[in-house]
Scaffold this motif. Structure first.
Motif, PDB file in Angstrom:
ATOM      1  N   GLU A 153     -41.342 -25.028   7.352  1.00 45.17           N
ATOM      2  CA  GLU A 153     -41.296 -26.169   7.953  1.00 45.17           C
ATOM      3  C   GLU A 153     -40.040 -26.971   7.378  1.00 45.17           C
ATOM      4  N   THR A 154     -39.621 -26.939   6.261  1.00 46.23           N
ATOM      5  CA  THR A 154     -38.564 -27.725   5.965  1.00 46.23           C
ATOM      6  C   THR A 154     -37.194 -26.899   6.275  1.00 46.23           C
TER       7      THR A 154
ATOM      8  N   ALA B  76     -36.924 -25.113   8.863  1.00 52.75           N
ATOM      9  CA  ALA B  76     -36.764 -25.368  10.153  1.00 52.75           C
ATOM     10  C   ALA B  76     -36.390 -26.854  10.616  1.00 52.75           C
TER      11      ALA B  76
END
Lengths: 197, 197
Positions: free
Chosen positions: A116-117, A119
């Motif tokens: 997530e980070t 992305a």
């Protein structure tokens, strides 16, 4: 040192989003000139996640057509070149080369638990590079028509299948037809967009 | 019309991320000049979601300190001004003014079921405006030190509580100390970052 007034006009004050294009090609040399300017723009840990696919042939642009909003079809298909500006979710695999003085940089984003980070980093920095692209295109004497209104998943399936690249926004480039430019829209005054503490 | 070579050097080729600053203030007039250039950059439906908080006092910068990565503290606290570049998740409420010829534009993003699309639009366009900010700061004769390495949630709680604004990245501005600039990192060759179809 400050940019002169003509330069500020060219890059900011007189730069207008285009809706129609003169029938004048964009050369591969110009595409390379754009990249050779935009690439210097700052990104987090020099991660440089932007990936750009230039569509210059009729056949390539026809592959894009089904993903476009109807309002964007004519101005996209008639542009001499359309840049698909994307970002690579796996940008971190290049960090050992791009950030060579710290060989642990890859580990800041690699791995499932950091997806997530990673992305967000790819999107933020790839978007910043997309904006550098717009400015660089102006700097080499081209007009721009950036667009976010399209089917990203369809573009990804058509052009970036099997890669970590995801589409971000499109930017048509060429020599704009000033007769087709819309009236300038208002901007927020400083007091509404900014504050000083 | 093309930007001259000195302009390309200023905005792209010679622009370097700064790690130290000369003791020379940035004036409010310069902050306004930056905004008055960057505001013209294109955003989707002119949505203009970027919100910028300039920290120029010691007290304001001290509020930021706890959110910084330790490696970024000195270069941030010593900068004459630090821009907190954020984006407004509720940007759509201003569209009736910013996109006045289509009063239905607000409905493209307003509403709980569109929150994810709205957030992506705010982030994409606010980030693009953040990149326009960097270029505009260079154009008015200032150096930049952009940073993404900080605790966004902490900055949001400290500076944007009770609003729809979320922090994106920081950009220190001022007159950089060239003795503290790092060696330039490599960039990807055109063939790795770009393709032509």
């Amino acid at each position: 040192m400050e940019l002169d007034s003509a330069g500020k006009d060219l890059l900011f004050r007189n730069a207008r989003s285009q809706n129609g294009w003169h029938d004048k090609p964009v050369s591969e040399a110009q595409l390379r000139q754009i990249y050779d300017l935009m690439k210097w723009g700052p990104t987090s840990a020099n991660c440089s996640p932007a990936r750009i696919l230039f569509l210059i042939t009729r056949a390539a642009k026809e592959r894009l057509r089904p993903a476009l909003l109807s309002a964007n079809i004519d101005k996209t298909m008639s542009a001499p070149a359309v840049a698909l500006i994307g970002y690579d979710l796996k940008f971190y695999d290049l960090l050992p080369r791009l950030f060579p003085h710290n060989q642990s940089a890859r580990s800041w984003w690699a791995g499932e638990e950091k997806a997530e980070t990673a992305a967000a980093t790819a999107f933020r920095n790839g978007t910043r590079q997309g904006a550098y692209f717009i400015r660089a295109a102006r700097a080499v004497g081209l007009d721009c028509g950036p667009m976010s209104g399209f089917d990203n998943a369809r573009v990804d399936a058509e052009f970036f299948s099997g890669t970590g690249v995801r589409s971000n926004f499109l930017c048509a480039i060429g020599h704009g037809d000033s007769a087709k430019v819309f009236g300038r829209l208002p901007r927020l005054p400083f007091e509404e967009a900014c504050g000083i503490l």
